[in-house]
Design a protein around this motif. Structure first.
Motif, mmCIF file in Angstrom:
data_model
loop_
_atom_site.group_PDB
_atom_site.id
_atom_site.type_symbol
_atom_site.label_atom_id
_atom_site.label_comp_id
_atom_site.label_asym_id
_atom_site.label_seq_id
_atom_site.Cartn_x
_atom_site.Cartn_y
_atom_site.Cartn_z
ATOM 1 N N LYS A 1 -0.321 -6.536 -2.307
ATOM 2 C CA LYS A 1 -0.635 -6.931 -3.682
ATOM 3 C C LYS A 1 -1.586 -5.883 -4.265
ATOM 4 O O LYS A 1 -2.431 -5.356 -3.565
ATOM 5 N N PRO A 2 -1.450 -5.567 -5.542
ATOM 6 C CA PRO A 2 -2.363 -4.601 -6.157
ATOM 7 C C PRO A 2 -3.809 -5.092 -6.121
ATOM 8 O O PRO A 2 -4.035 -6.294 -6.152
ATOM 9 N N PRO A 3 -4.737 -4.206 -6.105
ATOM 10 C CA PRO A 3 -4.569 -2.751 -6.022
ATOM 11 C C PRO A 3 -4.315 -2.312 -4.574
ATOM 12 O O PRO A 3 -4.851 -2.914 -3.645
ATOM 13 N N PHE A 4 -3.478 -1.284 -4.421
ATOM 14 C CA PHE A 4 -3.196 -0.735 -3.093
ATOM 15 C C PHE A 4 -2.838 0.732 -3.226
ATOM 16 O O PHE A 4 -2.561 1.239 -4.306
ATOM 17 N N THR A 5 -2.842 1.401 -2.076
ATOM 18 C CA THR A 5 -2.432 2.800 -1.988
ATOM 19 C C THR A 5 -1.094 2.841 -1.275
ATOM 20 O O THR A 5 -0.973 2.334 -0.154
ATOM 21 N N PRO A 6 -0.055 3.415 -1.898
ATOM 22 C CA PRO A 6 1.242 3.507 -1.231
ATOM 23 C C PRO A 6 1.246 4.618 -0.185
ATOM 24 O O PRO A 6 0.246 5.302 0.022
ATOM 25 N N GLY A 7 2.398 4.808 0.424
ATOM 26 C CA GLY A 7 2.563 5.857 1.427
ATOM 27 C C GLY A 7 2.855 5.255 2.788
ATOM 28 O O GLY A 7 1.987 4.646 3.399
ATOM 29 N N TYR A 8 4.081 5.401 3.259
ATOM 30 C CA TYR A 8 4.540 4.776 4.498
ATOM 31 C C TYR A 8 4.266 5.632 5.727
ATOM 32 O O TYR A 8 4.163 5.125 6.833
ATOM 33 N N GLU A 9 4.177 6.963 5.534
ATOM 34 C CA GLU A 9 4.025 7.843 6.694
ATOM 35 C C GLU A 9 3.141 9.021 6.355
ATOM 36 O O GLU A 9 3.028 9.420 5.194
ATOM 37 N N LEU A 10 2.523 9.566 7.420
ATOM 38 C CA LEU A 10 1.650 10.724 7.218
ATOM 39 C C LEU A 10 1.624 11.596 8.459
ATOM 40 O O LEU A 10 1.931 11.139 9.561
ATOM 41 N N VAL A 11 1.239 12.832 8.253
ATOM 42 C CA VAL A 11 0.890 13.767 9.325
ATOM 43 C C VAL A 11 -0.460 14.336 8.943
ATOM 44 O O VAL A 11 -0.696 14.680 7.783
#
Length: 159
Positions: A63-73
């Motif tokens: 639920k907002p507020p949030f930071t998206p992004g499913y994957e990272l290196v």
């Protein structure tokens, strides 16, 4: 005594909507909790899942507020108490489900996997989520025969 607090940037979705709801915000640097490693992000992905989360149509999404992004290196730059497998300076990849579109992200140490130095971070990010999705689909298809057993699944290569 200084009142300076280290800052970092992250993508924020304050309310559901189209691309116009995406903004970059400055925030305090997160500190890793027990069993967490803090990752300085080198590359993070943007996928259909992120667009669905932004629109509010992703099942079980934040639920907002949030930071998206499913994957990272990224590179481990700080370890929380109880971390024993990773070291500061290790290069890792992590599936976060959301939260990866930031300069610094705290993740459970157990979810981080080693990424060799010679691999390009953006290329690794572009493969991880795609690979995981394809792998899960193949295994689900192979188990979905009417008898409950495994069935043959054919994979073809296209150029």
């Amino acid at each position: 005594m200084s009142s300076y607090v280290d800052r970092m940037k992250r993508v924020v979705i304050d309310h559901f909507g189209g691309p116009e709801v995406v903004r970059v915000a400055e925030d305090e640097e997160p500190l890793p909790a027990e069993g967490q490693a803090r990752v300085r992000v080198l590359a993070s992905g943007v996928s259909l899942s992120d667009a669905q989360m932004r629109a509010g149509t992703y099942l079980g999404g934040p639920k907002p507020p949030f930071t998206p992004g499913y994957e990272l290196v990224g590179v481990i730059d700080q370890l929380g108490p109880g971390c024993s497998r990773l070291r500061v300076g290790d290069r890792v990849g992590v599936l976060t489900q959301w939260g990866a579109n930031a300069e610094l992200v705290c993740v459970p140490e157990k979810y981080a996997v080693a990424v060799p130095e010679e691999l390009d971070p953006a290329e690794v990010v572009s493969l991880v989520f795609t690979y995981m999705t394809a792998y899960q689909m193949l295994h689900r298809a192979a188990r979905s025969s009417g008898s409950g057993g495994w069935r043959s699944t054919t994979v073809t290569r296209t150029s």
